[in-house]
Design a protein around this motif. Structure first.
Motif, PDB file in Angstrom:
ATOM      1  N   THR A  95      10.376  12.284   3.192  1.00 34.61           N
ATOM      2  CA  THR A  95      10.169  13.735   3.231  1.00 34.61           C
ATOM      3  C   THR A  95       9.397  14.175   1.995  1.00 34.61           C
ATOM      4  O   THR A  95       8.443  14.958   2.088  1.00 34.61           O
ATOM      5  CB  THR A  95      11.512  14.489   3.309  1.00 34.61           C
ATOM      6  N   ARG A  96       9.780  13.627   0.826  1.00 38.11           N
ATOM      7  CA  ARG A  96       9.115  14.004  -0.428  1.00 38.11           C
ATOM      8  C   ARG A  96       7.631  13.668  -0.363  1.00 38.11           C
ATOM      9  O   ARG A  96       6.773  14.478  -0.714  1.00 38.11           O
ATOM     10  CB  ARG A  96       9.775  13.281  -1.603  1.00 38.11           C
ATOM     11  N   SER A  97       7.289  12.461   0.123  1.00 41.03           N
ATOM     12  CA  SER A  97       5.884  12.060   0.088  1.00 41.03           C
ATOM     13  C   SER A  97       5.074  12.622   1.259  1.00 41.03           C
ATOM     14  O   SER A  97       3.909  12.960   1.096  1.00 41.03           O
ATOM     15  CB  SER A  97       5.762  10.536   0.047  1.00 41.03           C
ATOM     16  N   ARG A  98       5.697  12.742   2.455  1.00 42.50           N
ATOM     17  CA  ARG A  98       4.916  13.193   3.609  1.00 42.50           C
ATOM     18  C   ARG A  98       4.907  14.694   3.786  1.00 42.50           C
ATOM     19  O   ARG A  98       3.954  15.258   4.321  1.00 42.50           O
ATOM     20  CB  ARG A  98       5.506  12.595   4.902  1.00 42.50           C
ATOM     21  N   ARG A  99       6.024  15.336   3.427  1.00 42.83           N
ATOM     22  CA  ARG A  99       6.159  16.766   3.676  1.00 42.83           C
ATOM     23  C   ARG A  99       6.707  17.478   2.447  1.00 42.83           C
ATOM     24  O   ARG A  99       7.842  17.951   2.444  1.00 42.83           O
ATOM     25  CB  ARG A  99       7.064  16.998   4.894  1.00 42.83           C
ATOM     26  N   PRO A 100       5.854  17.546   1.388  1.00 41.84           N
ATOM     27  CA  PRO A 100       6.309  18.221   0.164  1.00 41.84           C
ATOM     28  C   PRO A 100       6.834  19.637   0.435  1.00 41.84           C
ATOM     29  O   PRO A 100       7.717  20.107  -0.272  1.00 41.84           O
ATOM     30  CB  PRO A 100       5.064  18.250  -0.726  1.00 41.84           C
ATOM     31  N   ASP A 101       6.304  20.282   1.480  1.00 46.37           N
ATOM     32  CA  ASP A 101       6.767  21.648   1.800  1.00 46.37           C
ATOM     33  C   ASP A 101       8.234  21.649   2.212  1.00 46.37           C
ATOM     34  O   ASP A 101       9.024  22.467   1.747  1.00 46.37           O
ATOM     35  CB  ASP A 101       5.892  22.262   2.905  1.00 46.37           C
ATOM     36  N   LEU A 102       8.624  20.687   3.064  1.00 47.17           N
ATOM     37  CA  LEU A 102      10.028  20.579   3.487  1.00 47.17           C
ATOM     38  C   LEU A 102      10.912  20.174   2.314  1.00 47.17           C
ATOM     39  O   LEU A 102      12.021  20.674   2.143  1.00 47.17           O
ATOM     40  CB  LEU A 102      10.187  19.503   4.576  1.00 47.17           C
ATOM     41  N   TRP A 103      10.394  19.245   1.498  1.00 45.57           N
ATOM     42  CA  TRP A 103      11.165  18.726   0.376  1.00 45.57           C
ATOM     43  C   TRP A 103      11.478  19.837  -0.623  1.00 45.57           C
ATOM     44  O   TRP A 103      12.605  19.955  -1.118  1.00 45.57           O
ATOM     45  CB  TRP A 103      10.410  17.577  -0.300  1.00 45.57           C
ATOM     46  N   GLU A 104      10.474  20.660  -0.864  1.00 44.70           N
ATOM     47  CA  GLU A 104      10.664  21.755  -1.819  1.00 44.70           C
ATOM     48  C   GLU A 104      11.751  22.712  -1.327  1.00 44.70           C
ATOM     49  O   GLU A 104      12.614  23.126  -2.102  1.00 44.70           O
ATOM     50  CB  GLU A 104       9.340  22.506  -1.978  1.00 44.70           C
ATOM     51  N   ARG A 105      11.723  23.011  -0.057  1.00 49.21           N
ATOM     52  CA  ARG A 105      12.734  23.910   0.513  1.00 49.21           C
ATOM     53  C   ARG A 105      14.118  23.258   0.416  1.00 49.21           C
ATOM     54  O   ARG A 105      15.098  23.885   0.062  1.00 49.21           O
ATOM     55  CB  ARG A 105      12.397  24.213   1.976  1.00 49.21           C
ATOM     56  N   HIS A 106      14.160  21.962   0.722  1.00 50.05           N
ATOM     57  CA  HIS A 106      15.429  21.222   0.713  1.00 50.05           C
ATOM     58  C   HIS A 106      16.022  21.169  -0.694  1.00 50.05           C
ATOM     59  O   HIS A 106      17.186  21.487  -0.895  1.00 50.05           O
ATOM     60  CB  HIS A 106      15.168  19.803   1.228  1.00 50.05           C
ATOM     61  N   THR A 107      15.204  20.786  -1.677  1.00 44.70           N
ATOM     62  CA  THR A 107      15.724  20.661  -3.046  1.00 44.70           C
ATOM     63  C   THR A 107      15.981  22.043  -3.624  1.00 44.70           C
ATOM     64  O   THR A 107      16.932  22.235  -4.371  1.00 44.70           O
ATOM     65  CB  THR A 107      14.742  19.893  -3.954  1.00 44.70           C
TER      66      THR A 107
END
Ligand code: SAH
Length: 246
Positions: free
Chosen positions: A217-229
């Motif tokens: 998720t961090r490498s492929r979808r930084p947008d999702l990762w940012e929301r998650h973290t």
């Protein structure tokens, strides 16, 4: 309860299309969902059955007439005022798994498929119509977008998917992409399945999957990762405050 889809379109022959096959087709045959199609052209007032006209202000293409759309929507609503009316448009709110889940939990949907340059904007002011996009791409019509939305809802209906657990761990359900999958053969063109998945150690497998889900998720979808973290940092700082308060 049957999930009821009504699709407003200029191309009725596109439905149920792929939804008549496989999982969705079986579920339809079992009465878990039903579809009816409204031909927008049936609501045109003139003898040529005109549904579109040139854009005000000039420019390329044609625009779907608001009066014709309103009549088609009003007709579809007669059959179920409680279902949301959703217009498929690239100008809409991006569709999410969370919204799909809400829709699947409800009585169904009324879907409005655009063509040409799209809808006369006044339809969104004059009728309660939600605008939904299926991605930052431009399709030639709303029909494939409607099929996508329905497919995503239908697989979540009770009794449609084989293993009930296969829903909850999937991509987006917890704000992350799912971990990658492997199956036999164990070796293919020199590539093997990650050792841990063959270990039989369920705790180790679960932690490997969690890490891959997070890393990918961090490498492929930084947008999702940012929301998650972002969500996690918030809840962690809440927890920290509680600890400090002690
Ligand atoms: N001129 C419009 C695009 C029209 S495409 C614009 O630039 O915004 C024709 C129709 O295809 C639209 O009315 C809509 O119903 C459908 N469509 C195209 N792309 C879509 C998308 N990403 N999501 C949902 N519907 C889409």
């Amino acid at each position: 309860m049957t999930f009821h889809a009504t699709v407003l379109t200029l191309y009725p022959e596109m439905f149920p299309g792929p939804l008549g096959v496989s999982l969705a087709g079986r579920a339809m045959a079992e009465g878990k969902w039903a579809i009816d199609i409204v031909q927008i052209r049936d609501f045109a007032a003139d003898k040529h059955r005109t549904v579109d006209d040139t854009p005000a202000g000039g420019g390329a293409g044609m625009v779907l007439r608001v009066d014709v759309l309103a009549k088609a929507i009003d007709h579809a609503r007669e059959g179920g005022a409680s279902r949301p009316v959703i217009a498929l448009t690239p100008r809409g709110k991006p569709l999410t798994q969370a919204r799909v889940r809400e829709l699947a939990d409800g009585p169904g949907v009324i879907l409005l498929c655009g063509r040409f340059e799209g809808f006369d904007e006044r339809i969104f002011e004059g009728r309660a119509v939600e605008e939904v996009s299926v991605g930052d791409i431009v399709l030639s019509g709303g029909e494939p977008a409607a099929l996508m939305l329905l497919d995503a809802c239908i697989r979540l209906l009770p009794g449609v998917m084989g293993a009930p657990s296969s829903g909850s761990e999937e991509s987006f359900e917890n704000g992350l992409l799912e971990y990658p999958h492997y199956t036999r053969p164990q070796e293919w063109e020199g590539r093997t399945i990650p050792e841990v998945l063959r270990s039989g150690d369920h705790a180790k497998i679960a932690s490997w999957r969690k890490r891959r889900s997070e890393d990918d998720t961090r490498s492929r979808r930084p947008d999702l990762w940012e929301r998650h973290t972002g969500a996690r940092v918030q809840s962690a700082s809440g927890a920290q405050r509680e600890v400090q308060d002690d």
